[in-house]
Design an enzyme around this catalytic site. Structure first.
Site, PDB file in Angstrom:
ATOM      1  N   GLU A 166       9.626  16.542  13.802  1.00  0.00           N
ATOM      2  CA  GLU A 166      10.019  16.626  12.411  1.00  0.00           C
ATOM      3  C   GLU A 166       9.076  17.545  11.672  1.00  0.00           C
ATOM      4  O   GLU A 166       7.998  17.056  11.374  1.00  0.00           O
ATOM      5  CB  GLU A 166       9.902  14.903  11.948  1.00  0.00           C
ATOM      6  CG  GLU A 166      10.299  14.912  10.742  1.00  0.00           C
ATOM      7  CD  GLU A 166      10.090  13.235  10.361  1.00  0.00           C
ATOM      8  OE1 GLU A 166       9.052  12.987  10.742  1.00  0.00           O
ATOM      9  OE2 GLU A 166      10.984  12.807   9.585  1.00  0.00           O
ATOM     10  N   LYS A 223       1.038  -1.104   0.102  1.00  0.00           N
ATOM     11  CA  LYS A 223       0.197  -0.205   0.056  1.00  0.00           C
ATOM     12  C   LYS A 223       0.870   1.029   0.072  1.00  0.00           C
ATOM     13  O   LYS A 223       1.556   1.735   1.238  1.00  0.00           O
ATOM     14  CB  LYS A 223      -0.998   0.315   1.090  1.00  0.00           C
ATOM     15  CG  LYS A 223      -2.024   1.002   0.802  1.00  0.00           C
ATOM     16  CD  LYS A 223      -2.501   2.025   2.179  1.00  0.00           C
ATOM     17  CE  LYS A 223      -1.865   3.173   2.556  1.00  0.00           C
ATOM     18  NZ  LYS A 223      -1.855   4.278   1.667  1.00  0.00           N
ATOM     19  N   GLU A 257       9.702   1.848  10.254  1.00  0.00           N
ATOM     20  CA  GLU A 257      10.847   2.924   9.979  1.00  0.00           C
ATOM     21  C   GLU A 257      10.085   4.538  10.062  1.00  0.00           C
ATOM     22  O   GLU A 257       9.416   5.081   9.135  1.00  0.00           O
ATOM     23  CB  GLU A 257      11.249   2.841   8.620  1.00  0.00           C
ATOM     24  CG  GLU A 257      12.332   1.722   8.066  1.00  0.00           C
ATOM     25  CD  GLU A 257      13.551   1.836   8.884  1.00  0.00           C
ATOM     26  OE1 GLU A 257      14.066   2.867   9.115  1.00  0.00           O
ATOM     27  OE2 GLU A 257      14.098   0.809   8.973  1.00  0.00           O
ATOM     28  N   CYS A 287      13.511  11.518   5.398  1.00  0.00           N
ATOM     29  CA  CYS A 287      13.568  11.307   7.006  1.00  0.00           C
ATOM     30  C   CYS A 287      14.894  11.585   7.686  1.00  0.00           C
ATOM     31  O   CYS A 287      15.106  11.807   8.784  1.00  0.00           O
ATOM     32  CB  CYS A 287      13.454   9.642   7.150  1.00  0.00           C
ATOM     33  SG  CYS A 287      14.500   8.796   6.103  1.00  0.00           S
TER      34      CYS A 287
HETATM   35  P1  NAP Z   1       2.215   8.704   7.200  1.00  0.00           P
HETATM   36  O1  NAP Z   1       1.262   9.701   7.041  1.00  0.00           O
HETATM   37  O2  NAP Z   1       2.521   8.206   8.420  1.00  0.00           O
HETATM   38  O3  NAP Z   1       1.685   7.487   5.978  1.00  0.00           O
HETATM   39  C1  NAP Z   1       2.609   6.607   5.725  1.00  0.00           C
HETATM   40  C2  NAP Z   1       1.888   5.598   5.150  1.00  0.00           C
HETATM   41  O4  NAP Z   1       0.876   4.959   6.128  1.00  0.00           O
HETATM   42  C3  NAP Z   1       0.858   5.903   4.032  1.00  0.00           C
HETATM   43  O5  NAP Z   1       0.904   5.047   3.066  1.00  0.00           O
HETATM   44  C4  NAP Z   1      -0.443   6.224   4.726  1.00  0.00           C
HETATM   45  O6  NAP Z   1      -1.638   6.139   3.851  1.00  0.00           O
HETATM   46  C5  NAP Z   1      -0.571   5.019   5.507  1.00  0.00           C
HETATM   47  N1  NAP Z   1      -1.180   5.117   6.949  1.00  0.00           N
HETATM   48  C6  NAP Z   1      -1.903   6.352   7.118  1.00  0.00           C
HETATM   49  N2  NAP Z   1      -2.907   5.884   8.316  1.00  0.00           N
HETATM   50  C7  NAP Z   1      -2.558   4.575   8.460  1.00  0.00           C
HETATM   51  C8  NAP Z   1      -3.112   3.754   9.349  1.00  0.00           C
HETATM   52  N3  NAP Z   1      -3.970   3.870  10.213  1.00  0.00           N
HETATM   53  N4  NAP Z   1      -2.816   2.344   9.187  1.00  0.00           N
HETATM   54  C9  NAP Z   1      -2.030   1.861   8.381  1.00  0.00           C
HETATM   55  N5  NAP Z   1      -1.607   2.820   7.349  1.00  0.00           N
HETATM   56  C10 NAP Z   1      -1.714   3.936   7.430  1.00  0.00           C
HETATM   57  O7  NAP Z   1       3.611   9.185   6.496  1.00  0.00           O
HETATM   58  P2  NAP Z   1       3.842  10.096   5.118  1.00  0.00           P
HETATM   59  O8  NAP Z   1       3.596  11.634   5.471  1.00  0.00           O
HETATM   60  O9  NAP Z   1       3.605   9.644   4.089  1.00  0.00           O
HETATM   61  O10 NAP Z   1       5.458  10.118   5.195  1.00  0.00           O
HETATM   62  C11 NAP Z   1       6.362  10.849   5.716  1.00  0.00           C
HETATM   63  C12 NAP Z   1       7.008  10.324   7.127  1.00  0.00           C
HETATM   64  O11 NAP Z   1       7.688   9.157   6.614  1.00  0.00           O
HETATM   65  C13 NAP Z   1       8.223  10.990   7.877  1.00  0.00           C
HETATM   66  O12 NAP Z   1       7.884  11.041   9.154  1.00  0.00           O
HETATM   67  C14 NAP Z   1       9.190  10.557   7.499  1.00  0.00           C
HETATM   68  O13 NAP Z   1      10.313  10.424   8.500  1.00  0.00           O
HETATM   69  C15 NAP Z   1       9.101   9.116   7.423  1.00  0.00           C
HETATM   70  N6  NAP Z   1       9.803   8.354   6.495  1.00  0.00           N
HETATM   71  C16 NAP Z   1      10.799   7.607   7.406  1.00  0.00           C
HETATM   72  C17 NAP Z   1      11.817   6.769   6.604  1.00  0.00           C
HETATM   73  C18 NAP Z   1      12.678   6.140   7.276  1.00  0.00           C
HETATM   74  O14 NAP Z   1      13.565   5.483   6.779  1.00  0.00           O
HETATM   75  N7  NAP Z   1      12.963   5.922   8.755  1.00  0.00           N
HETATM   76  C19 NAP Z   1      11.858   7.083   5.110  1.00  0.00           C
HETATM   77  C20 NAP Z   1      10.998   7.710   4.745  1.00  0.00           C
HETATM   78  C21 NAP Z   1      10.113   8.525   5.247  1.00  0.00           C
HETATM   79  P3  NAP Z   1      -2.189   7.445   3.328  1.00  0.00           P
HETATM   80  O15 NAP Z   1      -1.208   8.047   2.391  1.00  0.00           O
HETATM   81  O16 NAP Z   1      -3.528   7.089   2.656  1.00  0.00           O
HETATM   82  O17 NAP Z   1      -2.506   8.389   4.559  1.00  0.00           O
END
Ligand code: NAP
Length: 499
Positions: free
Chosen positions: A386, A176, A251, A285
């Protein structure tokens, strides 16, 4: 609106069960890029069933590791063939420059090649128990059905860190991607199908995490959740997965200290600080958005970074002159602007940026100027959270101990850097910082062969490297007695008989 069959379940492309669609819009100018199916709860459950059935039927687990590794190598070849097409679609979805999307694709291919090689050489091991009649083996078996959930900032790259090892391991999965950036995942699934991944093993669900997230992370038929995204979502997922004690790999975010000592090569440190903070407009990230500078070089370093930040040219995917792009969405830009405003209200000094660009051609996109906030305090939200935008916060330190203390004064622990010409100090600081990756006199490189992941609230588990494969494997111990014998533990007397 055109409806398209872009969910992939039971090895078939299909529409959403209620025929719902979502419009994907360009972060650069708001134009319509694509309409994709918006999966429902019913679709998510169907995808889980498809993955479960394929796993339990042994459609993929019956392959040897080397057969699956060969398949993953073939996928790398097909990705190479289609790299330019995928890079273009990903640059439109994310708003990043095409050159950056091309770099990402090169990394994606390297990840598939690395796991193909690792899988080809994967073996169990024997334990010597010191008895000739005993064979004690450790074998590695796939965890089972995995939900692979990814973010929007590096859509295919983050997916590749999960899909490549999951395939080598023999897991069935539901991928997903973020609802904002589905295009490259669709292309990846086409390639997996073409390469010969058995039907039902790879499933694709597009849509809102709020709707499909819960079944994907709580359904008892799912054995594992591998998630990359924000901390708040990570906590929700941990809770959902806890009900059936699923294996989880998370992650999450980072608030990464970039520490510059006065004896550093300042030209290199300043240049890398600009890249660390403003690459992909800070939507990384591991972005080095928390700058820690030794007091005696503070003015020199900050002035140089401010000058460089003001000169950064913003623009869309096809702007050859652009140096970085827009933020992903209107809502995300508003969030970053709130962090900037609150830092200023708390006493930070705005030295560069802070607003939206005035150029006519950027007005319809989610652009934000590269921003430098000086005289920040550790407790400010903008320093601790962040912001995930182009915002460098600057703090000052006087001693090595203070630099370490500040670098660790965060709930996160993903990455950080130390700049110094003193080798011993570099090593001391690198060891003392509680973050998953530390760069010394550099910022940002990572390798498929080297583990990536976070300490503390930056997550649990590791991606990449051998650990990134073992996340998808269960170790099983098989003990064989080649010369069966009585255990002799309990006396062999009958009830009532005197021993
Ligand atoms: P996010 O809002 O947490 O969403 C990530 C994924 O989770 C999306 O596919 C989202 O779907 C899904 N999701 C949302 N609510 C959910 C739930 N209740 N259950 C299961 N899945 C759910 O994060 P983002 O804004 O896309 O990404 C940015 C974040 O990713 C930042 O915090 C960044 O630091 C982190 N990141 C970390 C790394 C690492 O290696 N540590 C690498 C890249 C990014 P929807 O899009 O449909 O909401």
């Amino acid at each position: 609106m055109t409806r398209q069959a872009l969910l992939f379940i039971w090895g078939q492309w299909c529409e959403a069960s209620d025929r719902g669609v979502r419009e994907i819009r360009s972060p650069h100018d708001g134009s319509l890029i694509a309409s994709v199916p918006e999966a429902t709860l019913t679709d998510a459950l169907a995808a889980i069933e498809s993955a479960r059935f394929s796993f339990d039927a042994g459609l993929f687990t019956s392959w040897s590791y080397s057969e699956r590794a060969k398949l993953v190598g073939r996928i790398a070849d097909l990705l190479e063939r289609d790299a330019e097409m995928i890079a273009i679609s990903e640059s439109h979805d994310t708003g990043k420059r095409i050159v950056e999307a091309r770099f990402d694709l090169t990394d994606v291919i390297a990840v598939f090649r690395y796991y193909a090689e690792l899988g080809a050489n994967l073996n169990g091991r024997n334990v010597d128990v010191g008895r000739n009649e005993i064979k004690s083996e450790i074998v590695y078996e796939p965890v089972g059905v995995a939900s692979l959930i990814g973010p929007w900032n590096y859509p295919l790259l983050q997916a590749s860190w999960k899909v490549a090892p999951a395939l080598v391991a023999g897991c069935s999965f539901i991928l997903k991607p973020s609802e904002l950036t589905p295009s490259s995942a669709i292309h990846l699934i086409r390639i997996l199908d073409e390469a010969g991944v058995p039907k039902g093993v790879a499933n694709l669900i597009l849509g809102s995490g709020a709707v499909v997230g819960f079944p994907l992370t709580s359904d008892p038929r799912v054995d594992m959740v591998s998630f990359t995204g924000g901390l708040a979502t990570g906590k929700t997922i941990m809770g959902a997965a806890a009900q059936t004690v699923k294996k989880i790999a998370l992650e999450l975010g980072g608030k990464n200290p970039n520490i510059i000592f006065a004896d550093a090569d300042l030209a290199a440190a300043i240049d890398n600080a600009v890249t660390a903070g403003f690459l992909h407009s800070g939507q990384v990230c591991s972005a080095g958005t928390r700058l820690l500078v030794e007091r005696e070089i503070h003015d020199q370093v900050v002035s140089a970074i401010v000058e460089r930040a003001r000169a950064i040219r913003l623009g869309g995917p096809n702007d050859q002159e652009a140096q970085t792009g827009p933020l992903i969405s209107q809502a995300h830009r508003a969030k970053v602007e709130t962090y900037i405003a609150s830092a200023i209200a708390e006493g930070a000094k705005l030295r560069a940026g802070g607003g939206r660009p005035s150029e006519e051609n950027l007005r319809d996109g989610w652009y934000l100027e590269p921003t430098v906030l000086d005289e920040c305090k550790t407790e400010m939200n903008c320093v601790q959270d962040e912001s995930f935008g182009p915002v460098i916060t600057v703090e000052t330190f006087d001693t090595e101990a203070e630099a370490i203390q500040l670098g660790n004064d965060t709930i996160y622990g993903l990455s950080g850097a130390v700049w110094t010409s003193d080798h011993d100090r570099a090593q001391r600081v690198a060891r003392a910082l509680r973050h998953g990756t530390i760069w010394i006199n550099d910022y940002g490189p990572y390798r498929p062969e080297a583990e990536w992941g976070g300490f503390k609230a930056s997550g649990t588990g590791r991606e990449l490297g051998p650990s990134g494969l073992f996340e998808y494997l269960e170790a099983k111990h098989i003990w064989t007695n080649l010369n069966p014998a009585k255990s002799g533990w309990f006396p062999e007397t009958s009830v009532g008989e005197k021993p």
